[in-house]
Design a protein around this motif. Structure first.
Motif, PDB file in Angstrom:
ATOM      1  N   GLY A 306     -13.293 -26.046  -9.320  1.00  0.00           N
ATOM      2  CA  GLY A 306     -12.818 -25.584 -10.630  1.00  0.00           C
ATOM      3  C   GLY A 306     -11.793 -26.547 -11.196  1.00  0.00           C
ATOM      4  N   TYR A 307     -11.139 -26.114 -12.245  1.00  0.00           N
ATOM      5  CA  TYR A 307     -10.200 -26.965 -12.977  1.00  0.00           C
ATOM      6  C   TYR A 307      -9.147 -27.601 -12.063  1.00  0.00           C
ATOM      7  CZ  TYR A 307      -6.456 -28.155 -16.206  1.00  0.00           C
ATOM      8  OH  TYR A 307      -5.483 -28.818 -16.874  1.00  0.00           O
ATOM      9  N   SER A 424      -7.825 -18.099 -18.612  1.00  0.00           N
ATOM     10  CA  SER A 424      -7.796 -16.869 -19.416  1.00  0.00           C
ATOM     11  C   SER A 424      -6.527 -16.067 -19.195  1.00  0.00           C
ATOM     12  CB  SER A 424      -9.009 -16.002 -19.067  1.00  0.00           C
ATOM     13  OG  SER A 424      -8.862 -15.526 -17.746  1.00  0.00           O
TER      14      SER A 424
HETATM   15  P1  NAP Z   1      -9.197 -21.803 -14.125  1.00  0.00           P
HETATM   16  O1  NAP Z   1      -9.635 -20.413 -14.246  1.00  0.00           O
HETATM   17  O2  NAP Z   1      -8.494 -22.432 -15.275  1.00  0.00           O
HETATM   18  O3  NAP Z   1      -8.241 -21.872 -12.823  1.00  0.00           O
HETATM   19  C1  NAP Z   1      -7.766 -23.081 -12.332  1.00  0.00           C
HETATM   20  C2  NAP Z   1      -6.903 -22.767 -11.108  1.00  0.00           C
HETATM   21  O4  NAP Z   1      -6.609 -24.019 -10.493  1.00  0.00           O
HETATM   22  C3  NAP Z   1      -5.585 -22.105 -11.433  1.00  0.00           C
HETATM   23  O5  NAP Z   1      -5.586 -20.770 -11.020  1.00  0.00           O
HETATM   24  C4  NAP Z   1      -4.530 -22.956 -10.678  1.00  0.00           C
HETATM   25  O6  NAP Z   1      -3.762 -22.089  -9.807  1.00  0.00           O
HETATM   26  C5  NAP Z   1      -5.371 -23.928  -9.857  1.00  0.00           C
HETATM   27  N1  NAP Z   1      -4.810 -25.273  -9.845  1.00  0.00           N
HETATM   28  C6  NAP Z   1      -4.249 -25.959 -10.860  1.00  0.00           C
HETATM   29  N2  NAP Z   1      -3.846 -27.172 -10.448  1.00  0.00           N
HETATM   30  C7  NAP Z   1      -4.178 -27.255  -9.137  1.00  0.00           C
HETATM   31  C8  NAP Z   1      -4.017 -28.267  -8.144  1.00  0.00           C
HETATM   32  N3  NAP Z   1      -3.424 -29.442  -8.404  1.00  0.00           N
HETATM   33  N4  NAP Z   1      -4.469 -28.012  -6.902  1.00  0.00           N
HETATM   34  C9  NAP Z   1      -5.056 -26.831  -6.596  1.00  0.00           C
HETATM   35  N5  NAP Z   1      -5.229 -25.841  -7.490  1.00  0.00           N
HETATM   36  C10 NAP Z   1      -4.785 -26.057  -8.743  1.00  0.00           C
HETATM   37  O7  NAP Z   1     -10.390 -22.776 -13.734  1.00  0.00           O
HETATM   38  P2  NAP Z   1     -11.959 -22.465 -13.641  1.00  0.00           P
HETATM   39  O8  NAP Z   1     -12.210 -21.409 -12.623  1.00  0.00           O
HETATM   40  O9  NAP Z   1     -12.578 -23.806 -13.503  1.00  0.00           O
HETATM   41  O10 NAP Z   1     -12.333 -21.808 -15.031  1.00  0.00           O
HETATM   42  C11 NAP Z   1     -12.368 -22.543 -16.209  1.00  0.00           C
HETATM   43  C12 NAP Z   1     -11.707 -21.757 -17.304  1.00  0.00           C
HETATM   44  O11 NAP Z   1     -11.438 -22.644 -18.373  1.00  0.00           O
HETATM   45  C13 NAP Z   1     -12.584 -20.625 -17.853  1.00  0.00           C
HETATM   46  O12 NAP Z   1     -11.788 -19.559 -18.267  1.00  0.00           O
HETATM   47  C14 NAP Z   1     -13.255 -21.313 -19.042  1.00  0.00           C
HETATM   48  O13 NAP Z   1     -13.706 -20.401 -20.004  1.00  0.00           O
HETATM   49  C15 NAP Z   1     -12.107 -22.167 -19.564  1.00  0.00           C
HETATM   50  N6  NAP Z   1     -12.505 -23.362 -20.314  1.00  0.00           N
HETATM   51  C16 NAP Z   1     -13.640 -24.008 -19.967  1.00  0.00           C
HETATM   52  C17 NAP Z   1     -14.025 -25.130 -20.671  1.00  0.00           C
HETATM   53  C18 NAP Z   1     -15.333 -25.806 -20.335  1.00  0.00           C
HETATM   54  O14 NAP Z   1     -16.033 -26.261 -21.239  1.00  0.00           O
HETATM   55  N7  NAP Z   1     -15.660 -25.913 -19.053  1.00  0.00           N
HETATM   56  C19 NAP Z   1     -13.200 -25.620 -21.710  1.00  0.00           C
HETATM   57  C20 NAP Z   1     -11.998 -24.948 -22.004  1.00  0.00           C
HETATM   58  C21 NAP Z   1     -11.685 -23.806 -21.282  1.00  0.00           C
HETATM   59  P3  NAP Z   1      -2.323 -22.574  -9.308  1.00  0.00           P
HETATM   60  O15 NAP Z   1      -1.514 -22.819 -10.520  1.00  0.00           O
HETATM   61  O16 NAP Z   1      -1.835 -21.446  -8.481  1.00  0.00           O
HETATM   62  O17 NAP Z   1      -2.535 -23.809  -8.495  1.00  0.00           O
END
Ligand code: NAP
Length: 458
Positions: A306-307, A424
């Motif tokens: 993920g991100y 989110s």
């Molecule tokens: P996410 O829900 O944004 O969660 C990312 C997690 O990564 C966070 O909980 C964070 O927790 C952790 N994190 C951040 N930096 C880190 C690091 N250096 N090492 C380890 N962990 C780290 O990510 P996702 O599950 O990939 O979901 C994507 C989200 O972004 C969705 O809600 C989507 O709708 C949205 N989005 C997507 C796009 C697209 O086109 N793909 C564009 C814009 C938005 P900690 O802070 O506790 O580490």
């Protein structure tokens, strides 16, 4: 167009062909880089053709614009971090829409004599381009963290409708009364630009990727319409290709988030917490040695990036770890959610960069049935895309978004730094389940430690 020399028309046609070939290349990560280069040559050819039009004026201004724009793109393209790509896409997209609107503005201001169909297309292109310009600027400001909150006006949908109605009425006046009327032109563009702002400001959180993709489709359409006005087939074809690709991507993303487009635009999500359902259970920590042992003696491990993996640049370490596991006889697969990370295809690009073979990478639909047979789901910096409240909590802002079924694996390991929520802003129920353990830390050193432990076990 028909009076233009054959070599100009040929260059434009060649450019358009290269755009199509370039887009075809971009359909797979294996050929995407080549696709980008081919499309770049297409653009070069189209610009060269334009500069060769006999009797062209303002060559100095054009050279200055090309130099300035080219230098800005070159520098920003080299410097941008992978995690900041969505903002970059948003702002470049906005520039395309703005350019299309500017072409129309110049045509109106010059009072160019066009038939009413061409003027109508110029007006439609200008409206879409202007909305896309300000809307994309807002999207950039949100993703860049300059604008931190979604701003919702009282009676938002009514305001949107009134502004759209006024913009259409002013556009109709431009078509009927003819261009060359500065007050009318100014009023039309002011309202169209305001419409883009007002429509985009309330949209927040997880909907932003779909909105950027929608504006991308808008920009394509606007460019296509203005290409028709200018009689430039390269612009028409490039515009149609971008418009069609953007429309398809928008539909795919809206489907992936289970959010109808009308719902995204008119009843936007605003993250307010996890919703009404209380989350029970507790967070349980695991050490690198436990995680390594759990995976080393597993039959099947599914990695969910993920991100956070992108932020930590951990993709190379993750692949190194997967190779060690495979050498120990473990089957390792990668599960990619369509909106994991911050832009479409974000995780695919990173994994491809790290050398993960494409046959180990699976989309949500392909892999979701396999989590129940997996011994370990290793969630690395992912949060929203594995949050089970999306299935169960109707009050949650992410309710209805299809998620990866990581919770169905026998064991879940989540690698993240602390208690940070995802994009989110919603608390994740998965982390509190009995079969879930947290490996706290930045993803890169955390996985590096797991690698050390795996090597020690070998
Ligand atoms: P996410 O829900 O944004 O969660 C990312 C997690 O990564 C966070 O909980 C964070 O927790 C952790 N994190 C951040 N930096 C880190 C690091 N250096 N090492 C380890 N962990 C780290 O990510 P996702 O599950 O990939 O979901 C994507 C989200 O972004 C969705 O809600 C989507 O709708 C949205 N989005 C997507 C796009 C697209 O086109 N793909 C564009 C814009 C938005 P900690 O802070 O506790 O580490």
């Amino acid at each position: 167009m028909s009076q233009l020399p054959l070599y100009v028309q040929g260059a434009w046609f060649g450019g358009a062909l290269l755009f199509i070939l370039g887009l075809k290349g971009m359909s797979s990560p294996a050929s995407a880089r080549r696709g980008i280069v081919i499309a770049g040559y297409g653009m070069l050819l189209a610009i060269a053709g334009t500069l060769l039009i006999p009797g062209l004026r303002n060559l100095g201004l054009m050279a200055a614009a090309l130099l300035l724009g080219g230098a800005a793109a070159w520098i920003s393209g080299r410097r941008v971090k992978m995690t900041d790509m969505p903002q970059m896409v948003a702002i470049y997209n906005g520039m395309g829409g703005g350019a299309a609107a500017a072409i129309a503005a110049i045509e109106f201001a010059r009072g160019s004599a066009h038939d009413s169909l061409t003027t109508a297309l110029a007006v439609v292109g200008a409206l879409i381009g202007a909305v896309s310009f300000t809307g994309s600027c807002v999207a950039w400001a949100k993703l860049q963290g300059v604008l931190k909150r979604a701003v919702r006006l009282p009676g938002q949908n009514g305001v949107n409708l009134v502004l759209a109605g006024v913009a259409v009425a002013l556009g109709a006046a431009l078509i009927l009364l003819g261009s060359g009327r500065p007050e009318l032109i100014l009023a039309f563009f002011a309202v169209a630009l305001a419409l883009g702002l007002v429509v985009t400001l309330p949209i927040g959180g997880a909907d932003m990727p779909v909105v950027i993709s929608l504006f991308n489709a808008f920009t394509g359409l606007a460019v296509g319409f203005e290409g028709y006005v200018l009689g430039n087939p390269a612009l028409i074809i490039a515009g149609i290709v971008v418009g069609a690709a953007g429309t398809l991507l928008t539909q795919l993303m809206a489907k992936a988030m289970n959010r109808p487009l009308s719902n995204i635009l008119f009843t936007p999500l605003v993250a307010t917490g996890s919703g009404e359902q209380a989350i029970s259970g507790s967070l349980k920590e695991a050490g690198a040695v436990d995680v390594a042992a759990l995976m080393r003696y597993a039959s099947k491990v599914i990695v969910v990036p993920g991100y956070g993996m992108a932020v930590a640049h951990a993709q190379h370490k993750v692949w190194e770890m997967a190779v060690l596991l495979e050498e120990a006889g473990v089957e390792v697969k990668f599960a990619i959610h369509p909106v994991a990370g911050r832009m479409p295809g974000h995780m695919n690009v990173l994994l491809a960069e790290a050398g993960v073979p494409y046959d180990r990478i699976f989309d949500l639909d392909e892999i979701n049935g396999e989590f129940a047979q997996a011994d370990v789901a290793l969630v690395i910096g992912a949060n929203d895309v594995v949050n089970p409240v999306a299935r169960s909590d109707k009050s949650s802002p992410i309710y209805g978004m299809p998620i990866l079924n990581a919770d169905q694996a026998s064991n879940v390991i989540v690698v993240k730094r602390g208690k940070g929520t995802g994009y989110s802003g919603v608390e994740n129920a998965l982390f509190y389940t009995d079969n879930c353990r947290m490996l706290y830390g930045d993803a890169q050193p955390a996985i590096a430690e797991v690698i050390q432990q795996l090597k020690a076990m070998a």
